[in-house]
Design a protein around this motif. Structure first.
Motif, PDB file in Angstrom:
ATOM      1  N   HIS A 116      54.460  39.371 -51.992  1.00 56.49           N
ATOM      2  CA  HIS A 116      54.008  40.158 -50.842  1.00 56.49           C
ATOM      3  C   HIS A 116      52.588  39.746 -50.453  1.00 56.49           C
ATOM      4  O   HIS A 116      51.771  39.413 -51.314  1.00 56.49           O
ATOM      5  N   GLY A 117      52.307  39.775 -49.149  1.00 57.73           N
ATOM      6  CA  GLY A 117      50.970  39.442 -48.666  1.00 57.73           C
ATOM      7  C   GLY A 117      49.889  40.301 -49.304  1.00 57.73           C
ATOM      8  O   GLY A 117      48.763  39.838 -49.518  1.00 57.73           O
ATOM      9  N   GLY A 118      50.240  41.548 -49.618  1.00 56.84           N
ATOM     10  CA  GLY A 118      49.269  42.454 -50.227  1.00 56.84           C
ATOM     11  C   GLY A 118      48.743  41.943 -51.557  1.00 56.84           C
ATOM     12  O   GLY A 118      47.579  42.144 -51.896  1.00 56.84           O
ATOM     13  N   VAL A 139      53.802  53.142 -52.684  1.00 58.55           N
ATOM     14  CA  VAL A 139      53.756  53.630 -51.300  1.00 58.55           C
ATOM     15  C   VAL A 139      55.095  54.254 -50.916  1.00 58.55           C
ATOM     16  O   VAL A 139      56.155  53.713 -51.228  1.00 58.55           O
ATOM     17  N   ARG A 140      55.048  55.418 -50.266  1.00 56.46           N
ATOM     18  CA  ARG A 140      56.254  55.991 -49.670  1.00 56.46           C
ATOM     19  C   ARG A 140      55.957  56.343 -48.223  1.00 56.46           C
ATOM     20  O   ARG A 140      54.796  56.286 -47.794  1.00 56.46           O
ATOM     21  N   VAL A 181      43.795  46.845 -52.759  1.00 55.81           N
ATOM     22  CA  VAL A 181      44.768  47.937 -52.625  1.00 55.81           C
ATOM     23  C   VAL A 181      44.774  48.436 -51.190  1.00 55.81           C
ATOM     24  O   VAL A 181      45.824  48.622 -50.572  1.00 55.81           O
ATOM     25  N   THR A 182      43.558  48.610 -50.648  1.00 55.37           N
ATOM     26  CA  THR A 182      43.420  49.069 -49.274  1.00 55.37           C
ATOM     27  C   THR A 182      44.092  48.078 -48.318  1.00 55.37           C
ATOM     28  O   THR A 182      44.861  48.465 -47.438  1.00 55.37           O
ATOM     29  N   ALA A 183      43.809  46.797 -48.515  1.00 59.17           N
ATOM     30  CA  ALA A 183      44.394  45.756 -47.664  1.00 59.17           C
ATOM     31  C   ALA A 183      45.915  45.758 -47.788  1.00 59.17           C
ATOM     32  O   ALA A 183      46.634  45.697 -46.785  1.00 59.17           O
ATOM     33  N   ALA A 184      46.401  45.855 -49.019  1.00 59.26           N
ATOM     34  CA  ALA A 184      47.843  45.825 -49.253  1.00 59.26           C
ATOM     35  C   ALA A 184      48.523  47.044 -48.636  1.00 59.26           C
ATOM     36  O   ALA A 184      49.590  46.940 -48.023  1.00 59.26           O
ATOM     37  N   SER A 238      52.027  49.144 -44.577  1.00 54.86           N
ATOM     38  CA  SER A 238      52.206  50.105 -43.491  1.00 54.86           C
ATOM     39  C   SER A 238      52.501  49.399 -42.159  1.00 54.86           C
ATOM     40  O   SER A 238      53.366  49.823 -41.390  1.00 54.86           O
ATOM     41  N   ALA A 239      51.794  48.296 -41.903  1.00 51.66           N
ATOM     42  CA  ALA A 239      51.987  47.547 -40.657  1.00 51.66           C
ATOM     43  C   ALA A 239      53.382  46.907 -40.607  1.00 51.66           C
ATOM     44  O   ALA A 239      54.073  46.986 -39.578  1.00 51.66           O
ATOM     45  N   ILE A 240      53.803  46.296 -41.708  1.00 51.54           N
ATOM     46  CA  ILE A 240      55.089  45.593 -41.724  1.00 51.54           C
ATOM     47  C   ILE A 240      56.252  46.582 -41.596  1.00 51.54           C
ATOM     48  O   ILE A 240      57.190  46.362 -40.826  1.00 51.54           O
TER      49      ILE A 240
END
Lengths: 180, 166
Positions: free
Chosen positions: A95-97, B34-35, B66-69, B74-76
């Protein structure tokens, strides 16, 4: 601005000493502008401290990140491919994350490894360009270089690589705070 | 045009199944924890706080990665959800939680830029994405994350994505 404040001091334990502490590394002690190759006991000690520093970051530990090289304003961090880090189960691609977390950590480490010895740093912004998918099953490494630093801001670029060394998976550029 | 008389349970089940299939098919989303909360077509990504998300144990603060991920996840998901909504509502796709390939492939991130606005606290985080443009090949998405106050985001990002073809 308090900003993100996620990269703490590269202290061995508490406030005992920065990674760039005189006791730990003396890159400027002898030769002026010493920017030679990082070899010898000082470099080893610096690498050991950086590894210890990363060990204390819970998320870096959770992802299994290991510092593999460290120089003046430079860092290389590696991590293993694991099935739980996959973003697309049909391909097994990370994953990109995960790539973001690795790049961000590596950029922060490069800032902390600057010879001026920042006390701590935090990401202001980070842009990542994803050039290709990382090969499933292959370990991934990030290399970051702090190419300019002022009293309060560090500019960093990084790339993420799998086994195909000459063909980066992703590149990143970012601005980081510098706490003196 | 939606069928006014379609049973409510059926509507909810169709949408919840599609969302569960989309989110459940990605191992990393589960690993990060994440949910997604759904209100009609509006999605809110939720990241419950956990110790392993910490990047600075002294403060403590969330790891910037973590913030970036979280923003990227969320975006994807937000983008995919928007892209499949019409097909889902019209019954042209039949999502099946047991078969992640019952949904179209995911978009690929071209680039992603994160702005860190303030320190991520050791609290639950929320994020909502906004599709700025959804074309046949390319899409642009903006996403914002907050914790205690919706009006005080701690990070935001914009990204460009390559849409799955075929």
């Amino acid at each position: 601005m308090r900003a993100q404040g996620r990269h703490g001091r590269m202290d061995a334990q508490d406030g005992a000493g920065r990674m760039q502490d005189d006791d730990a590394v003396a890159p400027r002690a002898g030769a002026a502008g010493d920017a030679g190759p990082e070899i010898g006991p000082d470099a080893d000690q610096r690498l050991a401290l950086a590894r210890q520093f990363l060990e204390q970051i819970p998320h870096a530990r959770a992802l299994g990140m290991v510092v593999t090289a460290l120089g003046a304003g430079r860092a290389e961090i590696a991590m293993k491919w694991r099935p739980e880090f996959v973003g697309d189960p049909r391909t097994g691609v990370l994953h990109g994350g995960v790539v973001s977390a690795l790049m961000d950590t590596c950029c922060g480490a490069a800032v902390m490894a600057d010879d001026s010895g920042p006390r701590s740093t935090a990401t202001i912004d980070l842009r990542i360009d994803y050039m290709r998918a990382a090969k499933p099953g292959q370990d991934i490494r990030a290399r970051a270089e702090c190419f300019h630093i002022t009293r309060s801001v560090a500019f960093v670029r990084a790339s993420a690589l799998d086994d195909d060394d000459g063909n980066p998976v992703a590149t990143a550029t970012g601005a980081f705070t510098v706490e003196r | 045009m939606a069928d006014r008389n379609e049973p409510l349970a059926q509507v909810k089940s169709r949408r919840d199944t599609a969302l569960a299939t989309l989110v459940g098919g990605v191992p990393y989303i589960a690993w990060l924890g994440v949910r997604f909360d759904r209100r009609g077509d509006e999605l809110t990504a939720v990241l419950p706080f956990a110790d392993r998300l910490i990047g600075n144990p002294m403060l403590p603060a969330l790891h910037g990665g973590v913030t970036a991920a979280f923003l990227e996840v969320s975006a994807i998901v937000g983008l995919t959800w928007t892209a499949l909504w019409d097909d889902m509502e019209a019954g042209r796709i039949a999502p099946d939680v047991a078969r992640p390939d019952s949904l179209p492939r995911l978009p690929k991130t071209i680039d992603f830029t994160v702005d860190y606005l303030r320190s991520g606290l050791p609290r639950d985080s929320y994020a909502r994405s906004r599709i700025l443009r959804l074309g046949r090949r390319y899409a642009s998405v903006q996403v914002e994350a907050w914790q205690d106050n919706r009006d005080r985001p701690f990070a935001q990002a914009t990204g460009h994505f390559l849409m799955p073809q075929g």
